[in-house]
Design an enzyme around this catalytic site. Sequence first.
Site, PDB file in Angstrom:
ATOM      1  CB  CYS A 162      -7.862   0.487  10.129  1.00  0.00           C
ATOM      2  SG  CYS A 162      -7.754   0.466   8.207  1.00  0.00           S
ATOM      3  CG  HIS A 299      -2.799  -0.290  13.601  1.00  0.00           C
ATOM      4  ND1 HIS A 299      -4.219  -0.849  13.201  1.00  0.00           N
ATOM      5  CD2 HIS A 299      -2.413   0.678  12.844  1.00  0.00           C
ATOM      6  CE1 HIS A 299      -4.532  -0.300  12.141  1.00  0.00           C
ATOM      7  NE2 HIS A 299      -3.595   0.533  11.843  1.00  0.00           N
ATOM      8  CG  HIS A 334      -4.452  -3.220   7.507  1.00  0.00           C
ATOM      9  ND1 HIS A 334      -5.103  -3.686   8.568  1.00  0.00           N
ATOM     10  CD2 HIS A 334      -4.401  -1.949   7.325  1.00  0.00           C
ATOM     11  CE1 HIS A 334      -5.759  -2.458   9.111  1.00  0.00           C
ATOM     12  NE2 HIS A 334      -5.219  -1.352   8.305  1.00  0.00           N
TER      13      HIS A 334
END
Length: 406
Positions: A162, A299, A334
């Site tokens: 990610c 994040h 996400h």
Amino acid sequence: MHRVAITGIGIVSCLGQDAVAVGEALRQGRSGIVVDEERVRLGFRSPLTGAIRGFDPAAVLSKKQRKTMPDFAIQAYAAARDALAMSRLEDEEIQNENTGMIFGCDSSCIAAIEQVDIMREKGESKQIGSGLVFRSMTSCITMNLNTLFHTRGACWTISSACSSGGHAVGQAADLIAMGRQERVICGGAQEINWESMCSFDALNAFSIRTDAPQAASRPFDADRDGLVPSGGAAALVLERYDLAKARGAAILGEVCGYGFSSDGNNLSVPSVDGLQRAMSKAIEGAGRKPADIDYLCAHATSTPAGDAAEADNIVAVFGSRTPWISSLKSMTGHELWMSGASQVVYSTIMAQQGFIAPNVNFTTPDESSARLRIVTEAIPRAPEHVLCNSAGFGGTNSCLVLRFSE
């Protein structure tokens, strides 16, 4: 070392497919998360997902061009096309060895499944066709976009979970800063299909707040119960600042710091110091102090352990007076491999349109997030110095400092 300008951005996400629509969604705190009825039917523990609406691959590329590209690669092409249009670069300025192509992507799941299904159904490999070998490669974005745009410089895909998109932007900026490329088309992409998400669903990492999809992603909130998967594509055109100025380009912002680190500790649990080391390196590399950062694009994915670890890392860098902080995953979910790049695009949109987007669904802080200055309603001023955090499985961290004022 050369300065690195942002001269173009493009986006295909669950918030929209252009800067105006996405900016409106960000300002209003409008979520793109829905319940996917197919995932309900298939037996997913969590059928929640970000949903891209109205994107027609056939309107973007011909059937022949799409043969070697899964949907997320086509979305990456559309985002890059829009970023190039915004940059106003001429063909001859793109089609040369001084222009590179770097994207972040860590899987191409759907194509691998398609070719196995054909093999099992037809009983012979010749029925698979030639396109799937390219569609199934992790590097399918850069190989296809390089061919379509005729760039002749750097061309590769970064695979780091990610943080892939963040590292792609950071490495592109480094190549320009070091004089090895004059401009780089960069970004990240993530497939949004259910096939790529079933193994994640098995980890019990997803929110199960299906009665209120738009309230399901709750970064930093005490009542968070997991992330919501999403995807799409984000692209940027980065250029050597002096060359962009000389050709009269509109400078949207500047990538002025890139920091990276790895935890060296655990596959899925963030460490107590990995992200703070990357943040500190990015800020130092930008020639700034922590106090200069006025907005941190976090994040935070809405997982209990991950958000707490990021909050602790942020406090370790900034102390008791943190910058304004929001996780846009509260609206987008996400976006995995693309998320580090999309944060740069979203931050650029905010700077251009004069606001800082909220961390929606944040109502009750926990012990860690209580120490952060979380944005709960849009702030009507543009960010000037932004820190974008991204982190991935295996403890890989990428941090970028963006400047939107001289």
